[in-house]
Design a protein around this motif. Structure first.
Motif, PDB file in Angstrom:
ATOM      1  N   SER A 172       0.832  -1.204   0.000  1.00  0.00           N
ATOM      2  CA  SER A 172       0.000   0.000   0.000  1.00  0.00           C
ATOM      3  C   SER A 172       0.867   1.255   0.000  1.00  0.00           C
ATOM      4  O   SER A 172       0.580   2.225  -0.719  1.00  0.00           O
ATOM      5  CB  SER A 172      -0.940  -0.007   1.209  1.00  0.00           C
TER       6      SER A 172
ATOM      7  N   GLU B  30      -3.250   0.998 -11.743  1.00  0.00           N
ATOM      8  CA  GLU B  30      -3.857  -0.326 -11.616  1.00  0.00           C
ATOM      9  C   GLU B  30      -3.199  -1.053 -10.456  1.00  0.00           C
ATOM     10  O   GLU B  30      -1.971  -1.156 -10.383  1.00  0.00           O
ATOM     11  CB  GLU B  30      -3.643  -1.100 -12.924  1.00  0.00           C
ATOM     12  N   LEU B  31      -4.013  -1.543  -9.533  1.00  0.00           N
ATOM     13  CA  LEU B  31      -3.496  -2.225  -8.354  1.00  0.00           C
ATOM     14  C   LEU B  31      -3.388  -3.723  -8.628  1.00  0.00           C
ATOM     15  O   LEU B  31      -4.360  -4.453  -8.601  1.00  0.00           O
ATOM     16  CB  LEU B  31      -4.393  -1.941  -7.145  1.00  0.00           C
TER      17      LEU B  31
ATOM     18  N   LEU C 247      -6.727  -4.665  -1.834  1.00  0.00           N
ATOM     19  CA  LEU C 247      -7.369  -3.499  -2.424  1.00  0.00           C
ATOM     20  C   LEU C 247      -7.901  -2.547  -1.362  1.00  0.00           C
ATOM     21  O   LEU C 247      -7.771  -1.318  -1.481  1.00  0.00           O
ATOM     22  CB  LEU C 247      -8.510  -3.967  -3.334  1.00  0.00           C
ATOM     23  N   LYS C 248      -8.482  -3.100  -0.308  1.00  0.00           N
ATOM     24  CA  LYS C 248      -9.063  -2.273   0.755  1.00  0.00           C
ATOM     25  C   LYS C 248      -8.000  -1.473   1.499  1.00  0.00           C
ATOM     26  O   LYS C 248      -8.306  -0.429   2.091  1.00  0.00           O
ATOM     27  CB  LYS C 248      -9.839  -3.156   1.733  1.00  0.00           C
TER      28      LYS C 248
ATOM     29  N   SER D 295      -6.011   1.018  -1.951  1.00  0.00           N
ATOM     30  CA  SER D 295      -6.780   2.074  -2.620  1.00  0.00           C
ATOM     31  C   SER D 295      -6.891   3.342  -1.766  1.00  0.00           C
ATOM     32  O   SER D 295      -6.622   4.442  -2.271  1.00  0.00           O
ATOM     33  CB  SER D 295      -8.168   1.550  -2.997  1.00  0.00           C
TER      34      SER D 295
ATOM     35  N   VAL E 127      -3.558   5.164  -1.839  1.00  0.00           N
ATOM     36  CA  VAL E 127      -3.332   5.878  -3.103  1.00  0.00           C
ATOM     37  C   VAL E 127      -4.171   7.149  -3.151  1.00  0.00           C
ATOM     38  O   VAL E 127      -3.690   8.219  -3.566  1.00  0.00           O
ATOM     39  CB  VAL E 127      -3.646   4.961  -4.296  1.00  0.00           C
ATOM     40  N   LYS E 128      -5.425   7.043  -2.743  1.00  0.00           N
ATOM     41  CA  LYS E 128      -6.319   8.207  -2.777  1.00  0.00           C
ATOM     42  C   LYS E 128      -5.815   9.333  -1.872  1.00  0.00           C
ATOM     43  O   LYS E 128      -5.945  10.517  -2.197  1.00  0.00           O
ATOM     44  CB  LYS E 128      -7.726   7.788  -2.354  1.00  0.00           C
TER      45      LYS E 128
ATOM     46  N   VAL F 252      -8.093   5.028  -9.546  1.00  0.00           N
ATOM     47  CA  VAL F 252      -7.636   3.713  -9.094  1.00  0.00           C
ATOM     48  C   VAL F 252      -8.486   2.666  -9.795  1.00  0.00           C
ATOM     49  O   VAL F 252      -9.722   2.718  -9.732  1.00  0.00           O
ATOM     50  CB  VAL F 252      -7.774   3.561  -7.570  1.00  0.00           C
TER      51      VAL F 252
ATOM     52  N   TYR G 260     -13.844   0.351  -3.842  1.00  0.00           N
ATOM     53  CA  TYR G 260     -12.446   0.777  -3.769  1.00  0.00           C
ATOM     54  C   TYR G 260     -11.812   1.034  -5.132  1.00  0.00           C
ATOM     55  O   TYR G 260     -10.604   1.235  -5.216  1.00  0.00           O
ATOM     56  CB  TYR G 260     -11.624  -0.264  -2.997  1.00  0.00           C
ATOM     57  N   VAL G 261     -12.616   1.018  -6.195  1.00  0.00           N
ATOM     58  CA  VAL G 261     -12.068   1.291  -7.526  1.00  0.00           C
ATOM     59  C   VAL G 261     -12.917   2.341  -8.235  1.00  0.00           C
ATOM     60  O   VAL G 261     -14.129   2.415  -8.043  1.00  0.00           O
ATOM     61  CB  VAL G 261     -11.998   0.008  -8.389  1.00  0.00           C
ATOM     62  N   ASP G 262     -12.236   3.128  -9.057  1.00  0.00           N
ATOM     63  CA  ASP G 262     -12.924   4.118  -9.896  1.00  0.00           C
ATOM     64  C   ASP G 262     -13.291   3.534 -11.251  1.00  0.00           C
ATOM     65  O   ASP G 262     -14.128   4.097 -11.957  1.00  0.00           O
ATOM     66  CB  ASP G 262     -12.022   5.342 -10.105  1.00  0.00           C
TER      67      ASP G 262
END
Length: 266
Positions: free
Chosen positions: A55, A73-74, A97-98, A101, A104-105, A113, A137-139
């Motif tokens: 992370s 991209e994760l 991801l939890k 993300s 990153v944000k 993301v 958790y993704v855009d």
């Protein structure tokens, strides 16, 4: 990049690609991957320490390149075990991801993301991630909707299928779809297509993606990875390999087809 815990050296990726891309006005898609020998023996990160380290790494990457990148991209194809990963479950990916993300944000609020970057759309893995909360958790949703040797016509049905699945787990709302890999190998393999067929398919797929509102479409691959005509992974390129008998980087018809389609659709 990270040979000492928490210390990141971006000199190599900058020198190899990212600085030149920035100079040319190209907005690259960042990929935060893969394992690091410092954590979980280089496997896909699942321990608390490794997840936190990944992370932090993804956040540092986002912060470093947020001014020039199109998104981040994760991981990539977690379900396939890419990057030497053996922890391929949907639950392990969503746990990562939890953590990654939000990191990153916090570091780069305006950078999209995207995930989960599923390799095999014919299994329940993607839906499993949605059921575990991945969509929060993704855009954007990452797709690699390969269909070769079948043609581009298969893409429209696949996009509709994934969009319906997203809406099922997202209160009836769609999310942007990013096709970050899609292509047809040429050559002599039983699953390869002719160069003329590749050209037709890349133009059709660009049109279908545009008409279906795909956020980003990336063709795989730009240059052939090798010269063995029987090996599919050597022959996805729109340009021939530097050692090809036809000459270094000579274009296939698909190069012209993709260029023309992209110009017309823009």
């Amino acid at each position: 990049v990270e040979t000492e815990p928490g210390v990141y050296d971006w000199a190599r990726p900058r020198a190899e690609f990212l600085d030149q891309a920035d100079e040319l006005g190209v907005a690259p898609l960042l990929l935060a991957g893969y394992g690091n020998p410092l954590y979980d023996s280089g496997n896909g990160p699942v321990s608390d320490e490794a997840v936190a380290a990944y992370s932090s790494y993804a956040a540092a990457m986002a912060s470093e390149f947020q001014g020039s990148a199109s998104g981040i991209e994760l991981w990539n194809e977690w379900d396939l075990g890419l990057g030497g990963n053996t922890n391929v479950s949907a639950a392990d990916y969503v746990n990562l991801l939890k953590s990654a993300s939000p990191a990153v944000k916090a570091a780069a609020p305006g950078l999209p993301v995207i995930g989960p970057a599923v390799a095999d759309l014919n299994t329940s893995w993607l839906e499993d991630t949605f059921a575990l909360g991945a969509l929060d958790y993704v855009d954007g949703i990452v797709l690699h909707p390969y269909s070769y040797p079948a043609g581009a016509e298969a893409l429209a049905d696949r996009l509709a299928q994934v969009d319906a699945l997203v809406r099922e787990y997202n209160d009836g709302q769609s999310k942007p779809m990013w096709i970050t890999e899609h292509g047809w190998p040429t050559g002599t393999n039983a699953r390869a297509v002719s160069e003329a067929s590749q050209a037709a398919n890349v133009a059709k797929s660009a049109l279908i993606a545009t008409m279906d509102g795909v956020e980003r479409y990336y063709y795989y691959d730009f240059v052939n990875d090798g010269t063995d005509p029987a090996e599919t992974e050597n022959n996805f390129g729109l340009l021939h390999h530097p050692d090809d008998a036809l000459g270094a980087f000579t274009p296939k018809p698909g190069y012209v087809a993709y260029s023309t389609a992209a110009h017309q659709l823009s």
